[in-house]
Design an enzyme around this catalytic site. Structure first.
Site, PDB file in Angstrom:
ATOM      1  N   CYS A   1     -31.110 -14.019 -47.068  1.00 18.93           N
ATOM      2  CA  CYS A   1     -31.136 -12.926 -48.041  1.00 18.93           C
ATOM      3  C   CYS A   1     -30.176 -11.843 -47.558  1.00 18.93           C
ATOM      4  O   CYS A   1     -30.091 -11.569 -46.360  1.00 18.93           O
ATOM      5  CB  CYS A   1     -32.550 -12.355 -48.146  1.00 18.93           C
TER       6      CYS A   1
ATOM      7  N   CYS B   1     -33.776  -5.935 -45.562  1.00 19.86           N
ATOM      8  CA  CYS B   1     -34.934  -5.048 -45.372  1.00 19.86           C
ATOM      9  C   CYS B   1     -35.349  -5.100 -43.900  1.00 19.86           C
ATOM     10  O   CYS B   1     -35.464  -6.180 -43.313  1.00 19.86           O
ATOM     11  CB  CYS B   1     -36.079  -5.476 -46.279  1.00 19.86           C
TER      12      CYS B   1
ATOM     13  N   CYS C   1     -38.316  -7.330 -42.486  1.00 20.98           N
ATOM     14  CA  CYS C   1     -38.426  -8.691 -43.017  1.00 20.98           C
ATOM     15  C   CYS C   1     -37.643  -9.674 -42.159  1.00 20.98           C
ATOM     16  O   CYS C   1     -36.461  -9.463 -41.873  1.00 20.98           O
ATOM     17  CB  CYS C   1     -37.901  -8.719 -44.445  1.00 20.98           C
TER      18      CYS C   1
ATOM     19  N   SER D   1     -40.210 -11.294 -58.099  1.00 16.91           N
ATOM     20  CA  SER D   1     -40.254 -10.089 -57.276  1.00 16.91           C
ATOM     21  C   SER D   1     -38.848  -9.581 -56.973  1.00 16.91           C
ATOM     22  O   SER D   1     -37.893 -10.358 -56.944  1.00 16.91           O
ATOM     23  CB  SER D   1     -40.967 -10.433 -55.962  1.00 16.91           C
TER      24      SER D   1
ATOM     25  N   LEU E   1     -41.992  -2.119 -52.953  1.00 15.72           N
ATOM     26  CA  LEU E   1     -41.598  -0.699 -52.971  1.00 15.72           C
ATOM     27  C   LEU E   1     -41.544  -0.119 -51.544  1.00 15.72           C
ATOM     28  O   LEU E   1     -40.490   0.319 -51.090  1.00 15.72           O
ATOM     29  CB  LEU E   1     -42.581   0.088 -53.840  1.00 15.72           C
TER      30      LEU E   1
ATOM     31  N   CYS F   1     -46.309 -12.399 -45.802  1.00 14.46           N
ATOM     32  CA  CYS F   1     -45.208 -11.673 -46.437  1.00 14.46           C
ATOM     33  C   CYS F   1     -44.195 -11.207 -45.410  1.00 14.46           C
ATOM     34  O   CYS F   1     -44.568 -10.612 -44.398  1.00 14.46           O
ATOM     35  CB  CYS F   1     -45.748 -10.446 -47.165  1.00 14.46           C
TER      36      CYS F   1
HETATM   37  S1  SF4 Z   1     -38.121  -8.388 -48.210  1.00 11.50           S
HETATM   38 FE1  SF4 Z   1     -37.273  -9.783 -49.757  1.00 11.50          FE
HETATM   39  S2  SF4 Z   1     -35.413  -8.726 -50.453  1.00 11.50           S
HETATM   40 FE2  SF4 Z   1     -35.981  -7.760 -48.486  1.00 11.50          FE
HETATM   41  S3  SF4 Z   1     -34.806  -8.914 -46.952  1.00 11.50           S
HETATM   42 FE3  SF4 Z   1     -36.822  -9.891 -47.124  1.00 11.50          FE
HETATM   43  S4  SF4 Z   1     -36.501 -11.576 -48.575  1.00 11.50           S
HETATM   44 FE4  SF4 Z   1     -34.792 -10.141 -48.821  1.00 11.50          FE
END
Ligand code: SF4
Length: 349
Positions: free
Chosen positions: A111, A115, A118, A190, A215, A333
């Site tokens: 991705c 973030c 993440c 999402s 968010l 998550c």
């Molecule tokens: S939270 Fe979702 S959008 Fe953000 S880096 Fe991780 S996978 Fe990507």
């Protein structure tokens, strides 16, 4: 002929162009693959009198050459890794809840959103998944792992809005009643807050498809630090896009808020969140952070989470604390991709 990329109607059109046939044969093939979970269709009674046609279709048809590379169970939660034809790997998670079996699907290898909390974001972006590769995750969960998946969340690896055409076509295949037949209001797409993507989704989504927004912060300074996409779509622009998202009485926008201890979990943050949500048909899921081992963030304790939730309840916000399941196997998550190398391949393979 990429069967996993087509609705049954589109397949019938393709049969018309190629073979002068239509829905009778297309629906039979679709039923065998997507309802019965078979990899072939030639035994279907509709082809009993047309062996030559069945052979020709079988020769022309392609299904994704994906395979389940591994699965790890944590109680009822199952994380599985799909090896794609180019050696990339994506992860998906099956999460049984009361009366429902949810599949968290990936839409990209890696991705580019970056973030900070993440694991997938730390991989960077490798490539978009094709429609077939997205649909295959649902097919595999149902027919290879034997879970009666009936709820889909695009909350796995990737930012769905960055691959929106493929995501929407995949949803159209998933909800086709002649095939996988997932109810449209059981599909949530999402986003990290991609304003243009939200507007596009509003314009092209199948009816009742749900929007979810991750968010996680309600000041631009903090959100830009945690989620760099906020620099392109600051909170005011995100709110405008959400206000423009069409909602009928039964629709709501799901707001995900990952609580990071000492970062975004104060009572003032709860108040700011309530203000941000004014006028939106929103439901909030509060999720305790699930850290990678070397993460700078930690989760707040239960009392702080409850205090945050109660403040939102006082302000008439519909809010739930969601237990993040699958932590032990890095399936919760923000944890997907922990076992993959930066090129999207399995570490050590
Ligand atoms: S939270 Fe979702 S959008 Fe953000 S880096 Fe991780 S996978 Fe990507």
């Amino acid at each position: 002929m990429d069967v996993f990329g087509l609705t049954c109607g589109e397949l019938a059109d393709e049969f018309g162009r190629r073979y002068g046939k239509g829905m009778f044969h297309a629906a039979a093939l679709y039923r065998e693959i997507f309802k019965n979970g078979n990899e072939t269709f030639t035994h279907a009674p509709e082809f009993a009198a047309s062996f030559a046609l069945a052979g020709k279709i079988a020769g022309d048809m392609r299904t994704p050459a994906c395979r389940i590379q591994s699965r790890i169970d944590d109680g009822e939660v199952v994380k599985f890794a799909t090896a794609l034809t180019d050696g990339c790997v994506v992860e998906s998670v099956i999460i049984p809840t009361q009366g429902r079996t949810t599949l968290c699907v990936s839409s990209q290898v890696g991705c580019q959103m970056g973030c900070r909390f993440c694991v997938t974001g730390s991989m960077g972006f490798v490539r978009n998944l094709t429609v077939s590769e997205i649909v295959w995750q649902v097919w595999a969960a149902r027919f290879l792992l034997h879970h009666a998946v009936d709820n889909i969340v695009f909350m796995g690896m990737g930012e769905p809005m960055d691959n929106l055409d493929a995501v929407i076509q995949a949803v159209r295949v998933m909800i086709d009643q002649r095939g996988l037949s997932i109810p449209p209001n059981h599909v949530s797409v999402s986003t990290a807050g991609h304003g243009d993507g939200i507007r596009r989704l509003a314009a092209i989504r199948p009816a009742h498809l749900r929007l979810a927004v991750s968010l996680n912060a309600v000041t631009d300074a903090l959100r830009s630090r945690l989620m760099p996409i906020n620099r392109k779509y600051p909170l005011a622009q995100l709110k405008d896009a959400l206000m423009a998202f069409p909602a009928n009485k039964r629709d709501f926008i799901l707001i995900g808020y990952v609580l990071l201890a000492g970062v975004n979990d104060s009572i003032e943050d709860a108040d700011r969140l309530a203000v941000f949500l004014e006028g939106l048909p929103a439901r909030v899921n509060l999720i305790a952070y699930n850290g990678a081992d070397d993460s700078p963030f930690t989760a707040p304790d239960d009392a702080e989470m409850i205090g945050f939730r109660d403040r939102l309840v006082e302000r008439n916000i519909f809010v739930r604390i969601r237990q993040s399941r699958g932590r032990k196997v890095m399936a919760a998550c923000g944890q997907l991709g922990a076992s993959l190398a930066k090129d999207g391949r399995r570490s050590g393979s």
